[in-house]
Design a protein around this motif. Structure first.
Motif, mmCIF file in Angstrom:
data_model
loop_
_atom_site.group_PDB
_atom_site.id
_atom_site.type_symbol
_atom_site.label_atom_id
_atom_site.label_comp_id
_atom_site.label_asym_id
_atom_site.label_seq_id
_atom_site.Cartn_x
_atom_site.Cartn_y
_atom_site.Cartn_z
ATOM 1 N N PHE A 1 56.714 56.000 10.121
ATOM 2 C CA PHE A 1 54.302 55.230 10.093
ATOM 3 C C PHE A 1 54.692 54.364 11.427
ATOM 4 C CE2 PHE A 1 54.002 57.737 5.940
ATOM 5 C CZ PHE A 1 52.821 58.622 7.013
ATOM 6 N N THR A 2 54.830 53.202 10.896
ATOM 7 C CA THR A 2 54.705 51.353 11.333
ATOM 8 C C THR A 2 55.210 51.987 12.757
ATOM 9 O OG1 THR A 2 55.895 50.312 10.283
ATOM 10 C CG2 THR A 2 55.832 49.690 11.987
ATOM 11 N N LEU A 3 55.920 52.402 13.890
ATOM 12 C CA LEU A 3 56.523 53.178 15.400
ATOM 13 C C LEU A 3 54.902 53.751 15.934
ATOM 14 C CD1 LEU A 3 60.193 53.515 14.876
ATOM 15 C CD2 LEU A 3 59.099 51.406 15.835
ATOM 16 N N GLN A 4 54.746 54.606 14.959
ATOM 17 C CA GLN A 4 53.718 55.603 15.194
ATOM 18 C C GLN A 4 51.967 54.575 15.611
ATOM 19 O OE1 GLN A 4 54.710 58.640 16.996
ATOM 20 N NE2 GLN A 4 53.669 59.507 15.730
ATOM 21 N N TRP A 5 52.122 54.145 14.545
ATOM 22 C CA TRP A 5 51.110 52.767 14.540
ATOM 23 C C TRP A 5 50.862 52.206 15.926
ATOM 24 C CZ3 TRP A 5 49.884 47.930 14.222
ATOM 25 C CH2 TRP A 5 48.207 47.478 13.927
ATOM 26 N N LEU A 6 52.368 51.673 15.891
ATOM 27 C CA LEU A 6 52.708 50.913 17.271
ATOM 28 C C LEU A 6 51.887 51.928 18.732
ATOM 29 C CD1 LEU A 6 54.995 48.588 16.435
ATOM 30 C CD2 LEU A 6 52.541 48.322 16.523
ATOM 31 N N LEU A 7 52.136 52.393 18.595
ATOM 32 C CA LEU A 7 51.882 53.282 19.667
ATOM 33 C C LEU A 7 50.407 53.977 19.507
ATOM 34 C CD1 LEU A 7 55.699 55.583 19.253
ATOM 35 C CD2 LEU A 7 54.801 53.772 20.878
ATOM 36 N N TRP A 8 49.847 53.875 18.843
ATOM 37 C CA TRP A 8 48.249 54.746 18.878
ATOM 38 C C TRP A 8 47.481 54.085 18.461
ATOM 39 C CZ3 TRP A 8 45.529 53.845 14.326
ATOM 40 C CH2 TRP A 8 43.790 54.387 14.278
ATOM 41 N N ALA A 9 47.374 52.665 17.900
ATOM 42 C CA ALA A 9 46.545 51.507 17.711
ATOM 43 C C ALA A 9 46.049 50.649 19.127
ATOM 44 C CB ALA A 9 47.240 50.387 16.818
ATOM 45 N N LYS A 10 44.942 50.815 19.331
ATOM 46 C CA LYS A 10 44.137 50.193 20.218
ATOM 47 C C LYS A 10 44.127 48.332 19.734
ATOM 48 C CE LYS A 10 43.316 53.302 23.779
ATOM 49 N NZ LYS A 10 42.095 54.386 24.146
ATOM 50 N N MET B 1 56.081 56.108 34.139
ATOM 51 C CA MET B 1 56.046 55.174 32.662
ATOM 52 C C MET B 1 54.244 55.584 32.588
ATOM 53 S SD MET B 1 55.677 50.861 32.980
ATOM 54 C CE MET B 1 56.495 50.889 34.692
ATOM 55 N N ALA B 2 54.877 55.789 31.218
ATOM 56 C CA ALA B 2 53.718 56.621 30.661
ATOM 57 C C ALA B 2 53.153 56.346 29.493
ATOM 58 C CB ALA B 2 54.599 57.595 29.737
ATOM 59 N N PHE B 3 53.934 54.556 29.143
ATOM 60 C CA PHE B 3 53.144 53.551 28.385
ATOM 61 C C PHE B 3 51.486 53.459 28.524
ATOM 62 C CE2 PHE B 3 56.169 51.269 29.672
ATOM 63 C CZ PHE B 3 55.596 50.338 29.594
ATOM 64 N N SER B 4 50.684 52.705 27.854
ATOM 65 C CA SER B 4 49.873 51.996 27.640
ATOM 66 C C SER B 4 49.640 50.256 28.455
ATOM 67 C CB SER B 4 48.409 52.546 27.399
ATOM 68 O OG SER B 4 48.639 52.410 26.232
ATOM 69 N N ARG B 5 49.017 49.986 28.259
ATOM 70 C CA ARG B 5 48.857 48.284 28.337
ATOM 71 C C ARG B 5 48.388 47.926 27.036
ATOM 72 N NH1 ARG B 5 44.650 44.029 28.324
ATOM 73 N NH2 ARG B 5 45.313 42.554 28.860
ATOM 74 N N ASP B 6 47.810 48.971 25.356
ATOM 75 C CA ASP B 6 47.777 48.560 24.785
ATOM 76 C C ASP B 6 49.044 48.717 23.587
ATOM 77 O OD1 ASP B 6 45.061 48.138 23.700
ATOM 78 O OD2 ASP B 6 44.639 50.167 25.322
ATOM 79 N N VAL B 7 50.145 50.016 23.751
ATOM 80 C CA VAL B 7 51.108 50.108 23.429
ATOM 81 C C VAL B 7 52.025 48.282 24.079
ATOM 82 C CG1 VAL B 7 53.543 51.090 23.835
ATOM 83 C CG2 VAL B 7 50.958 52.682 23.775
ATOM 84 N N ALA C 1 54.366 42.957 18.059
ATOM 85 C CA ALA C 1 55.022 43.404 16.689
ATOM 86 C C ALA C 1 56.651 42.948 16.932
ATOM 87 C CB ALA C 1 54.931 44.765 17.173
ATOM 88 N N LYS C 2 56.862 42.302 17.879
ATOM 89 C CA LYS C 2 58.567 42.296 18.252
ATOM 90 C C LYS C 2 58.446 40.481 17.465
ATOM 91 C CE LYS C 2 59.698 43.208 22.520
ATOM 92 N NZ LYS C 2 60.247 43.496 23.563
ATOM 93 N N VAL C 3 56.855 39.839 17.960
ATOM 94 C CA VAL C 3 57.637 37.882 17.703
ATOM 95 C C VAL C 3 57.311 38.357 15.847
ATOM 96 C CG1 VAL C 3 56.316 36.223 17.498
ATOM 97 C CG2 VAL C 3 56.583 37.848 19.673
ATOM 98 N N LEU C 4 56.138 39.012 15.592
ATOM 99 C CA LEU C 4 56.275 39.425 14.212
ATOM 100 C C LEU C 4 57.483 39.843 13.514
ATOM 101 C CD1 LEU C 4 54.843 39.390 11.417
ATOM 102 C CD2 LEU C 4 53.766 41.486 12.327
ATOM 103 N N ALA C 5 58.183 40.531 14.057
ATOM 104 C CA ALA C 5 59.355 41.470 13.762
ATOM 105 C C ALA C 5 60.558 40.821 13.650
ATOM 106 C CB ALA C 5 60.075 42.317 14.344
ATOM 107 N N ILE C 6 60.813 39.162 14.336
ATOM 108 C CA ILE C 6 61.721 38.428 14.511
ATOM 109 C C ILE C 6 61.488 37.154 13.086
ATOM 110 C CG2 ILE C 6 60.759 37.076 15.978
ATOM 111 C CD1 ILE C 6 64.423 37.746 16.320
ATOM 112 N N LEU C 7 60.324 37.287 13.304
ATOM 113 C CA LEU C 7 60.277 36.132 12.468
ATOM 114 C C LEU C 7 60.219 36.724 10.141
ATOM 115 C CD1 LEU C 7 56.366 34.510 13.603
ATOM 116 C CD2 LEU C 7 58.920 34.019 13.906
ATOM 117 N N ILE C 8 59.886 38.233 10.571
ATOM 118 C CA ILE C 8 60.243 38.693 9.337
ATOM 119 C C ILE C 8 62.250 38.801 8.994
ATOM 120 C CG2 ILE C 8 60.706 40.988 8.066
ATOM 121 C CD1 ILE C 8 57.725 41.965 9.280
ATOM 122 N N VAL C 9 62.825 38.681 10.402
ATOM 123 C CA VAL C 9 63.944 38.626 9.654
ATOM 124 C C VAL C 9 64.337 37.354 9.715
ATOM 125 C CG1 VAL C 9 66.299 39.533 11.654
ATOM 126 C CG2 VAL C 9 64.257 40.814 12.061
ATOM 127 N N ALA C 10 63.929 36.616 10.352
ATOM 128 C CA ALA C 10 64.942 34.777 9.940
ATOM 129 C C ALA C 10 63.959 34.310 8.497
ATOM 130 C CB ALA C 10 63.349 33.871 11.182
#
Length: 318
Positions: free
Chosen positions: A236-245, A1-7, A14-23
């Motif tokens: 760009f969005t996915l790379q940012w989500l994988l990088w941002a803290k 399991m390579a992903f961090s707690r931040d990721v 992001a999933k909550v924000l994304a589902i609100l965007i879809v709505a």
């Protein structure tokens, strides 16, 4: 399991924000905003593929993996469909007692859309993404082998992106089926190839995506201008989500609704309200109702989970 707690936290928020965007995309009149909605859908698909590959690896036992995924969704679907049944009976909706209702209750309405079958049932409206998610779970043990580390997996990923671009034009369904389907594969490939967020990796992914768009447009005669924008924005969005803290306060507004994403997704169109003539105000009112109902339904699902899946079995199922 390579992903961090931040990721993990980034994608939960992001999933909550994304589902609100879809709505919001479903509530407001059609516009160029669909590009943003499509990026949100691609984020969902990537997250499912990426975290599944990171957690379960490349060699899960097929049946236990599929069974466990379906067991995890069971209590949520039961709670959601009970609430919808009460709502439909109250509104005296037609088509409740049809075979399509069973399809909708099981989250398989996508097949009705894709095979152009009539759907008189009030259940299952717009659930093509959920059907796609179930297909991904069933196919994952095979998919992870096709998208294995190395040149073959990279070649398969590129081919699937090219196919998604072409099929979006040649086999349209009125929703972003093919690119969203590819995003699941991209998430699996990203994890399997152990790609990391660096300037070189990001530039390489963008160049490869642009190459696929160029082949689709100039080699295969596919109009891909808007699709290219979606692909580039998604990368760009996915790379940012994988990088941002991000600090805790950024996640705080989304944290209470992180467990409710499935509920929000399935329920949101049924709780759109129009009490005023102001579209923005109507959406704000609808959003409050949707979030409140979804939170309550999730609590009900947790009760069902407790009684249907004793703690020991639930631990095994996750």
């Amino acid at each position: 399991m390579a992903f961090s707690r931040d990721v993990s936290r980034n994608f939960e928020s992001a999933k909550v924000l994304a589902i609100l965007i879809v709505a919001s995309g479903h509530f407001f009149p059609a516009s160029a905003y669909w590009v943003v909605v499509s990026v949100a859908l691609c984020m969902f698909g990537f997250a499912s593929g990426y975290f599944t590959a990171e957690i379960y690896g490349s060699n899960p036992a097929p049946w236990p993996f599929i069974r466990n995924k379906l067991i995890r969704l069971g209590p949520d679907l039961l709670a959601i469909n009970l609430v919808l049944l009460v709502l439909f009976l109250f509104k005296e909706e037609d088509g409740i007692a049809t075979w399509q209702s069973l399809v909708g209750i099981l989250g398989l309405t996508g097949f009705l859309n894709w095979f152009h079958l009539p759907n008189p049932s009030p259940f299952g409206g717009g659930l093509w993404y959920f059907t796609l998610l179930l297909i991904f779970y069933v196919c994952y043990p095979l998919l992870t082998k096709l998208l294995r580390p190395g040149p073959i997996g990279i070649g398969v990923t590129f081919t699937l992106l090219l196919a998604a671009l072409v099929l979006t034009h040649r086999v349209p369904y009125g929703h972003m089926l093919w690119l969203t389907a590819f995003s699941f594969c991209y998430g699996v490939a990203f994890a399997n190839q152990a790609w990391r967020v660096t300037a070189i990796t990001t530039a390489t992914l963008l160049l490869v995506a642009i190459l696929a768009c160029a082949i689709a447009k100039f080699g295969l005669g596919t109009p891909v201008n808007s699709l290219a924008v979606i692909v580039v924005l998604s990368i760009f969005t996915l790379q940012w989500l994988l990088w941002a803290k991000l600090p805790d306060w950024c996640h705080a507004p989304f944290k209470p609704f992180g467990p409710c994403v499935v509920e929000i997704y399935i329920l949101h169109t049924h709780f759109f309200l129009h009490p005023t003539d102001l579209v923005a105000l109507d959406f704000a009112i609808s959003l409050v109702v949707i979030l409140g109902v979804s939170y309550a339904v999730k609590r009900l699902a947790m009760v069902f989970q407790q009684y249907l899946l004793p703690e020991g079995k639930w631990a095994k199922a996750t």
